[in-house]
Design an enzyme around this catalytic site. Structure first.
Site, PDB file in Angstrom:
ATOM      1  N   LYS A 145       0.829  -1.072  -0.295  1.00  0.00           N
ATOM      2  CA  LYS A 145       0.450  -0.407  -0.189  1.00  0.00           C
ATOM      3  C   LYS A 145       1.097   1.494   0.458  1.00  0.00           C
ATOM      4  CE  LYS A 145      -4.007  -1.789   3.009  1.00  0.00           C
ATOM      5  NZ  LYS A 145      -4.903  -1.572   3.947  1.00  0.00           N
TER       6      LYS A 145
ATOM      7  N   GLU B  12      -7.089  -3.419  15.392  1.00  0.00           N
ATOM      8  CA  GLU B  12      -8.047  -2.408  14.760  1.00  0.00           C
ATOM      9  C   GLU B  12      -9.097  -2.838  15.210  1.00  0.00           C
ATOM     10  OE1 GLU B  12      -9.716  -3.879   9.932  1.00  0.00           O
ATOM     11  OE2 GLU B  12      -7.389  -3.089   9.819  1.00  0.00           O
TER      12      GLU B  12
ATOM     13  N   ASP C 261      -5.423  -7.745  -6.116  1.00  0.00           N
ATOM     14  CA  ASP C 261      -5.487  -7.881  -7.073  1.00  0.00           C
ATOM     15  C   ASP C 261      -5.678  -8.565  -8.315  1.00  0.00           C
ATOM     16  OD1 ASP C 261      -5.010  -5.360  -6.921  1.00  0.00           O
ATOM     17  OD2 ASP C 261      -2.634  -5.087  -6.883  1.00  0.00           O
TER      18      ASP C 261
ATOM     19  N   LYS D  67      -2.194   0.031 -12.867  1.00  0.00           N
ATOM     20  CA  LYS D  67      -3.629   0.209 -11.987  1.00  0.00           C
ATOM     21  C   LYS D  67      -3.693   1.688 -10.900  1.00  0.00           C
ATOM     22  CE  LYS D  67      -3.751  -2.009  -7.208  1.00  0.00           C
ATOM     23  NZ  LYS D  67      -3.622  -2.674  -5.955  1.00  0.00           N
TER      24      LYS D  67
ATOM     25  N   ASP E  53      -7.817   2.982   5.141  1.00  0.00           N
ATOM     26  CA  ASP E  53      -8.122   1.373   5.089  1.00  0.00           C
ATOM     27  C   ASP E  53      -9.095   1.188   3.692  1.00  0.00           C
ATOM     28  OD1 ASP E  53      -8.362  -0.573   7.964  1.00  0.00           O
ATOM     29  OD2 ASP E  53     -10.387  -0.030   6.639  1.00  0.00           O
TER      30      ASP E  53
HETATM   31  P1  IMP Z   1      -7.429  -3.166   5.088  1.00  0.00           P
HETATM   32  O1  IMP Z   1      -7.617  -3.628   5.905  1.00  0.00           O
HETATM   33  O2  IMP Z   1      -6.888  -1.218   4.778  1.00  0.00           O
HETATM   34  O3  IMP Z   1      -5.812  -3.905   5.370  1.00  0.00           O
HETATM   35  O4  IMP Z   1      -7.441  -4.199   3.894  1.00  0.00           O
HETATM   36  C1  IMP Z   1      -8.196  -5.246   3.547  1.00  0.00           C
HETATM   37  C2  IMP Z   1      -7.575  -6.335   2.531  1.00  0.00           C
HETATM   38  O5  IMP Z   1      -8.018  -5.793   1.131  1.00  0.00           O
HETATM   39  C3  IMP Z   1      -6.973  -6.422   3.108  1.00  0.00           C
HETATM   40  O6  IMP Z   1      -6.392  -7.847   2.508  1.00  0.00           O
HETATM   41  C4  IMP Z   1      -5.264  -5.965   1.412  1.00  0.00           C
HETATM   42  O7  IMP Z   1      -4.421  -6.788   1.794  1.00  0.00           O
HETATM   43  C5  IMP Z   1      -6.403  -6.209   0.149  1.00  0.00           C
HETATM   44  N1  IMP Z   1      -6.017  -4.644  -0.697  1.00  0.00           N
HETATM   45  C6  IMP Z   1      -6.199  -2.736   0.056  1.00  0.00           C
HETATM   46  N2  IMP Z   1      -6.449  -2.622  -1.125  1.00  0.00           N
HETATM   47  C7  IMP Z   1      -6.075  -3.671  -1.999  1.00  0.00           C
HETATM   48  C8  IMP Z   1      -5.547  -3.281  -3.474  1.00  0.00           C
HETATM   49  O8  IMP Z   1      -4.731  -2.529  -3.873  1.00  0.00           O
HETATM   50  N3  IMP Z   1      -5.536  -4.590  -3.854  1.00  0.00           N
HETATM   51  C9  IMP Z   1      -5.353  -5.474  -3.475  1.00  0.00           C
HETATM   52  N4  IMP Z   1      -5.238  -6.191  -2.249  1.00  0.00           N
HETATM   53  C10 IMP Z   1      -5.764  -4.400  -1.707  1.00  0.00           C
END
Ligand code: IMP
Length: 187
Positions: A16, A40, A144, A162, A69
């Site tokens: 990220k 969290e 992704d 992207k 998030d």
């Molecule tokens: P988080 O709780 O904000 O970390 O994200 C929720 C989930 O979405 C996590 O498993 C991240 O790896 C996934 N995620 C967030 N942004 C992306 C992205 O741009 N591509 C792929 N997976 C993402």
């Protein structure tokens, strides 16, 4: 001489951060990394989760900071996994999502960026709509390989651009314009 950072990205996720750094550099914002593993809160709102995370991050970082998030929402599954996207990725992963999604494949990726400099956090949201692919394609991180953004035939993992269309880009673009206005008004 190397310019110091304008602000920090607090996260445990380097993927990220590297995307955020590349996106914000286009807006001449120099982003540092602050390694941070937040506890969290349980909430059905990623806005609420991001708000609390930014307050906690500022307490540790003590410098202007942003946190992010995200949530992948699949309308045919009632918005699942949404705020549970991280847990669902760690448990059933992309293969599990592909098993759950049948004919209605529409999906949305949401990003919330929360900025905190010790005052009330300010939030910015970006949404990219698309579909869940039929199989995993490409070597990207997280979801992704299974998310195809609208107007494209390739998954996020297969795309070169992207960072110009993603949920992260949209939220950070809004943040960058606001941050720039704050700077020029001397706040
Ligand atoms: P988080 O709780 O904000 O970390 O994200 C929720 C989930 O979405 C996590 O498993 C991240 O790896 C996934 N995620 C967030 N942004 C992306 C992205 O741009 N591509 C792929 N997976 C993402």
């Amino acid at each position: 001489m190397r310019k110091s950072f304008d602000l920090y990205f607090a996260s445990s996720n380097k993927n990220k951060y590297s995307e955020a750094r590349e996106i914000l550099s286009k807006f001449q914002i120099h982003l540092g990394f602050f390694e941070f593993a937040p506890i969290e809160i349980q909430s059905s709102s990623i806005l609420e989760i991001a708000t609390q995370k930014s307050l906690d991050a500022y307490l540790s970082c003590k410098r202007p900071v942003i946190v992010e998030d995200d949530g992948l929402l699949i309308p045919s599954l009632g918005g699942f996994p949404g705020p549970y996207s991280s847990y669902v990725f760690k448990t059933i992963g992309n293969a599990g999502i592909l098993n759950l999604v049948k004919s209605k494949r529409a999906a949305e990726f949401h990003s919330v960026i929360a900025y905190c400099d010790g005052k009330k956090p300010v939030l910015f949201q970006g949404i990219t709509r698309g579909v869940i692919s039929k199989k995993q394609r490409g070597d990207g991180w997280g979801y992704d390989p299974i998310f195809i953004p609208g107007g494209k035939t390739k998954t996020y993992a297969e795309l070169d651009d992207k960072n110009t269309i993603s949920h992260r880009y949209k939220a950070l673009g809004k943040f960058a314009r606001w941050f720039d206005m704050q700077k020029s008004s001397g706040r």
